[in-house]
Motif scaffolding. Structure first.
Motif, short mmCIF file in Angstrom:
data_model
loop_
_atom_site.label_atom_id
_atom_site.label_comp_id
_atom_site.label_asym_id
_atom_site.label_seq_id
_atom_site.Cartn_x
_atom_site.Cartn_y
_atom_site.Cartn_z
N LYS A 55 56.91 88.15 56.95
CA LYS A 55 57.95 89.17 57.03
C LYS A 55 58.09 89.61 58.48
O LYS A 55 57.10 89.91 59.15
N ILE A 56 59.33 89.62 58.97
CA ILE A 56 59.64 90.07 60.32
C ILE A 56 60.48 91.33 60.22
O ILE A 56 61.50 91.37 59.54
N GLU A 84 68.36 97.43 62.35
CA GLU A 84 66.92 97.59 62.07
C GLU A 84 66.64 96.92 60.73
O GLU A 84 66.52 97.56 59.70
N LYS A 85 66.55 95.61 60.77
CA LYS A 85 66.43 94.84 59.54
C LYS A 85 65.10 94.13 59.46
O LYS A 85 64.38 93.98 60.45
N GLU A 86 64.81 93.69 58.26
CA GLU A 86 63.65 92.83 58.06
C GLU A 86 64.10 91.58 57.31
O GLU A 86 65.02 91.63 56.52
N ILE A 87 63.45 90.48 57.65
CA ILE A 87 63.73 89.23 56.96
C ILE A 87 62.41 88.64 56.50
O ILE A 87 61.35 88.84 57.11
N VAL A 88 62.49 87.90 55.42
CA VAL A 88 61.31 87.23 54.86
C VAL A 88 61.56 85.73 54.93
O VAL A 88 62.60 85.24 54.47
N LEU A 89 60.61 85.00 55.51
CA LEU A 89 60.77 83.56 55.71
C LEU A 89 59.72 82.79 54.94
O LEU A 89 58.57 83.21 54.81
N ARG A 90 60.15 81.63 54.42
CA ARG A 90 59.22 80.66 53.83
C ARG A 90 58.99 79.54 54.81
O ARG A 90 59.78 79.33 55.73
N ASP A 91 57.90 78.81 54.62
CA ASP A 91 57.66 77.71 55.54
C ASP A 91 58.73 76.64 55.34
O ASP A 91 59.44 76.61 54.34
N THR A 105 65.54 90.26 72.91
CA THR A 105 65.60 91.66 72.46
C THR A 105 64.45 92.46 73.08
O THR A 105 63.38 91.92 73.39
N ASP A 106 64.71 93.74 73.27
CA ASP A 106 63.66 94.67 73.70
C ASP A 106 63.19 95.53 72.54
O ASP A 106 62.37 96.44 72.73
N ASP A 107 63.70 95.28 71.35
CA ASP A 107 63.29 96.07 70.18
C ASP A 107 61.83 95.77 69.81
O ASP A 107 61.25 94.77 70.22
N TYR A 108 61.26 96.66 69.01
CA TYR A 108 59.93 96.42 68.46
C TYR A 108 60.03 95.37 67.36
O TYR A 108 60.92 95.43 66.51
N VAL A 109 59.11 94.42 67.37
CA VAL A 109 59.07 93.37 66.35
C VAL A 109 57.71 93.41 65.66
O VAL A 109 56.66 93.36 66.32
N TYR A 110 57.74 93.54 64.34
CA TYR A 110 56.52 93.58 63.55
C TYR A 110 56.44 92.36 62.66
O TYR A 110 57.46 91.84 62.20
N LEU A 111 55.23 91.91 62.38
CA LEU A 111 55.03 90.74 61.52
C LEU A 111 53.96 91.03 60.48
O LEU A 111 52.93 91.65 60.78
N SER A 112 54.22 90.55 59.26
CA SER A 112 53.23 90.61 58.18
C SER A 112 53.08 89.22 57.59
O SER A 112 54.08 88.49 57.46
N LEU A 113 51.87 88.85 57.25
CA LEU A 113 51.59 87.57 56.62
C LEU A 113 51.26 87.80 55.16
O LEU A 113 50.48 88.71 54.82
N GLU A 114 51.83 87.00 54.30
CA GLU A 114 51.57 87.12 52.87
C GLU A 114 51.05 85.79 52.36
O GLU A 114 51.74 84.77 52.41
N GLY A 115 49.79 85.80 51.91
CA GLY A 115 49.16 84.58 51.45
C GLY A 115 48.83 84.62 49.98
O GLY A 115 49.03 85.64 49.30
N ALA A 116 48.31 83.51 49.47
CA ALA A 116 47.97 83.43 48.05
C ALA A 116 46.84 84.39 47.69
O ALA A 116 46.72 84.83 46.54
N ALA A 117 45.99 84.75 48.69
CA ALA A 117 44.83 85.59 48.41
C ALA A 117 45.00 87.02 48.91
O ALA A 117 44.09 87.84 48.75
N GLY A 118 46.12 87.35 49.52
CA GLY A 118 46.30 88.71 49.99
C GLY A 118 47.33 88.82 51.09
O GLY A 118 47.89 87.81 51.54
N CYS A 119 47.58 90.05 51.53
CA CYS A 119 48.58 90.30 52.57
C CYS A 119 47.93 90.96 53.78
O CYS A 119 46.96 91.72 53.64
N SER A 120 48.49 90.68 54.95
CA SER A 120 47.98 91.31 56.17
C SER A 120 48.61 92.68 56.36
O SER A 120 49.60 93.03 55.69
N GLU A 121 48.05 93.41 57.29
CA GLU A 121 48.70 94.65 57.70
C GLU A 121 49.94 94.30 58.51
O GLU A 121 50.15 93.17 58.93
N ARG A 122 50.76 95.30 58.76
CA ARG A 122 51.95 95.14 59.61
C ARG A 122 51.50 95.17 61.07
O ARG A 122 50.91 96.14 61.53
N HIS A 123 51.74 94.07 61.80
CA HIS A 123 51.27 93.95 63.19
C HIS A 123 52.44 94.03 64.15
O HIS A 123 53.45 93.35 63.99
#
Length: 633
Positions: A69-70, A107-114, A18-36
């Motif tokens: 989150k993607i 233009e979707k987002e998906i949330v993944l677990r390990d 894909t040539d679309d923009y892809v953003y990633l966010s990390l969600e942990g037990a102690a906090g969440c990252s910004e959207r990268h």
């Protein structure tokens, strides 16, 4: 500042990048990252087959990563993306793998677990419980089971063929194959009987324990076919007589969609005999369910064309039962029930979702295509088959009463038909190979169950498993108690059997009744999809001209041949039993169980290959290297 290394793997299939923009966010037990934004300067990210790495820096340590989150946002035009997996290396050096193995569209987002499989009881934090619940809620809106079975369901070509040889004009001759052998030997009683054991519909034959009153065959009628100097009743008691009854076709309306061609159905009964060479041969055929002067019992001792036409009628009836009941209902539609229930009730993190999802690949898609092109109004059934125009729906309705849980348990069904003895029936390769594959699948299911379910209590407490089982019973089987499908699973042993039913039906059972269709049905007189003259009501009148006139016309023959060819082909990207390129499981014990499973399957392949050497009629439909994981064709 803590830094995480994120690796993104794009699928290798066509148009996966894909040539679309892809953003990633990390969600942990102690906090969440910004959207990268995942983007490297002067580099084409997310190309087909690429594995790209990115550094994601955060202000504070996020603790144990629980979700990622993607988001995909349009760059220029709609550009779907196939994401295989993402790995995350934490600041402490730990690696986490997040399987995806699906397309991300629009233009979707998906949330993944390990990738570590978790039962509901294993989720302790609110965020994980909420994600699990949200995933199922979304899936249940998407996958619905309403009306799954019953309620959803060319003039220039109408000239007759000249004779049997005329059918060769559309027959694709492939040397040294089963289809060519069938063309050469289809008239022989041995070939007729052999197909009940190892053709593409080897599920109907059963040992005869009593001659039915509606089929009044006597010793005098068949004594020239019996080889042990016994009466017919004595042969029955010794287990040498078998029967196939097409009663389900009785009363089904024949296709009336073409006013220029009258089409006919019959509901024959066929009696077969095991001779001293252990060959299964036909000894009597009645073309209707009610005995009488206009429903004679045809015998091998009758005039040649009388007997041949009677056998053709049986083969035509067998084709209808095979297509609508054995193939459509008992593999495609049942597999769809399993598939929808899995998506509705098992989240991606559940070990049973990970176990079953390879066996549901493309099933809903292929069934949707079948509804649109095959069994719909003006579809292929209407064009080519005598059961088109609604007869196939009547057949499914009638066959539902015989769709029981025990009938899907392969060894149990074989035994119930009295066909389990290898000594008595030595050439029933469908049975022999099927039991080997069933046992291998069951052993694999047991190994996986032992990893995640320490005891029966854990099985009982798994609310998602119980919801999956209940979904199948309530929506798939309409809550019919007589179906024998369980409403809940209480033991590991029963769970292993249940999972084996699901995996075997969607893989081996479908392969056994699907991929031999061209072999056995491409020679039209051996499997006529329709008959254009009614069944004979007296003996001594049948001519070769009448037989040819009864067989399908040129147009319907061509439709039929194209269909059985297409249905018998593997996909270009076929995944066979034991092949799991999508690594939904990441734990070592499960991967070891998979390796053991593949080893067991390889041994079965070797056994079947050795048996088939130098056979004119090799049986390979249940060789694991020819069994796709799922119903996808």
């Amino acid at each position: 500042m803590p830094s995480y290394t994120v690796t993104v793997a794009t699928g290798s299939q066509w148009f996966a990048g894909t040539d679309d923009y892809v953003y990633l966010s990390l969600e942990g037990a102690a906090g969440c990252s910004e959207r990268h934004l995942l983007d490297k300067p002067f580099y084409n990210d997310f190309e087909r087959g690429a594995v790209d790495s990115y550094d994601v820096t955060v202000e504070e340590d996020l603790g144990e990563i629980q979700l990622i989150k993607i988001e995909k946002r349009k760059y220029w035009y709609q550009d779907d993306w196939y994401l295989k997996y993402i790995t995350v290396k934490t600041p402490l050096g730990d690696y986490l793998e997040f399987p995806c193995y699906r397309w991300i569209t629009d233009e979707k987002e998906i949330v993944l677990r390990d990738g570590r499989a978790k039962l509901p009881r294993d989720d302790k934090t609110q965020i994980l419980k909420q994600h699990r619940r949200k995933e199922l809620e979304d899936r249940q809106k998407m996958y619905r089971m309403e009306n799954l079975y019953i309620n959803r369901f060319m003039h220039m070509f109408q000239s007759s063929w000249s004779d049997f040889a005329d059918f060769e004009k559309i027959f694709v001759r492939i040397s040294n194959t089963i289809s060519e052998y069938v063309m050469q030997h289809w008239k022989e009683d041995f070939m007729f009987g052999y197909q009940f054991l190892n053709g593409c519909n080897p599920v109907l034959i059963r040992r005869c324990t009593e001659i039915p009153k509606k089929f009044p065959v006597t010793t005098a009628m068949v004594e020239c076919s019996l080889e042990r100097n016994l009466t017919l009743e004595e042969e029955v008691k010794q287990g040498n007589v078998f029967i196939v009854d097409y009663e389900l076709l009785d009363g089904v309306d024949a296709n009336k969609t073409d006013p220029c061609t009258i089409q006919y159905l019959a509901a024959p009964i066929c009696l077969l005999y095991k001779n001293l060479e252990n060959k299964i041969l036909p000894i009597a055929i009645q073309l209707g369910q009610k005995p009488g002067p206009e429903n004679p019992i045809f015998l091998p001792s009758d005039a040649m064309y009388d007997w041949l036409l009677a056998k053709i009628w049986v083969r035509s009836s067998d084709f209808h039962i095979h297509q609508t009941v054995t193939h459509l209902l008992r593999t495609h539609l049942v597999s769809e029930v399993f598939s929808i229930a899995m998506f509705r009730q098992l989240p991606a993190v559940h070990p049973l979702f990970k176990l079953l999802v390879p066996h549901m690949r493309f099933t809903i898609a292929i069934n949707t295509k079948a509804r649109e092109q095959l069994i719909c109004e003006c579809g292929l059934f209407d064009k080519a088959n005598a059961t088109g125009g609604g007869g196939h729906v009547q057949m499914v309705q009638k066959a539902m009463k015989d769709l029981t849980y025990s009938s899907l348990c392969f060894p149990e069904e074989i035994k119930a038909k009295g066909m389990d003895s290898q000594e008595d029936i030595p050439y029933y390769y469908y049975r022999d190979d099927g039991i080997k594959v069933w046992e291998a699948v069951k052993s694999f299911a047991e190994d996986v169950i032992r990893i995640y379910y320490e005891n029966d209590e854990v099985v009982c407490e798994d609310v998602e498993l119980q919801a999956f089982v209940k979904d199948i019973y309530v929506y798939g089987m309409r809550g019919v108690k007589a179906s024998g499908f369980p409403k809940m699973i209480k033991t590991r042993e029963k769970l292993a059997e249940y999972l084996t039913v699901v995996m075997f039906t969607t893989s081996a059972q479908h392969a056994a009744v699907n991929f031999g269709q061209y072999d056995w049905c491409s020679w039209i007189p051996n499997a006529p999809p329709t008959m254009r003259c009614p069944p004979p009501t007296e003996k001594g009148t049948v001519t070769i001209e009448q037989i040819v006139e009864s067989l399908p016309d040129r147009g319907r023959s061509c439709w039929h041949l194209g269909a059985v060819w297409a249905l018998s082909q593997f996909q270009d990207n076929e995944l066979f039993l034991g092949m799991y390129p999508d690594e939904h499981f990441v734990e070592k014990p499960v991967k070891e169980a998979m390796a053991k499973f593949r080893k067991n399957l390889d041994e079965i392949v070797s056994t079947i290959t050795e048996r088939n050497k130098n056979k004119k009629l090799p049986y390979y439909y249940l060789s694991p290297d020819r069994i796709p994981n799922s119903v996808a064709v």
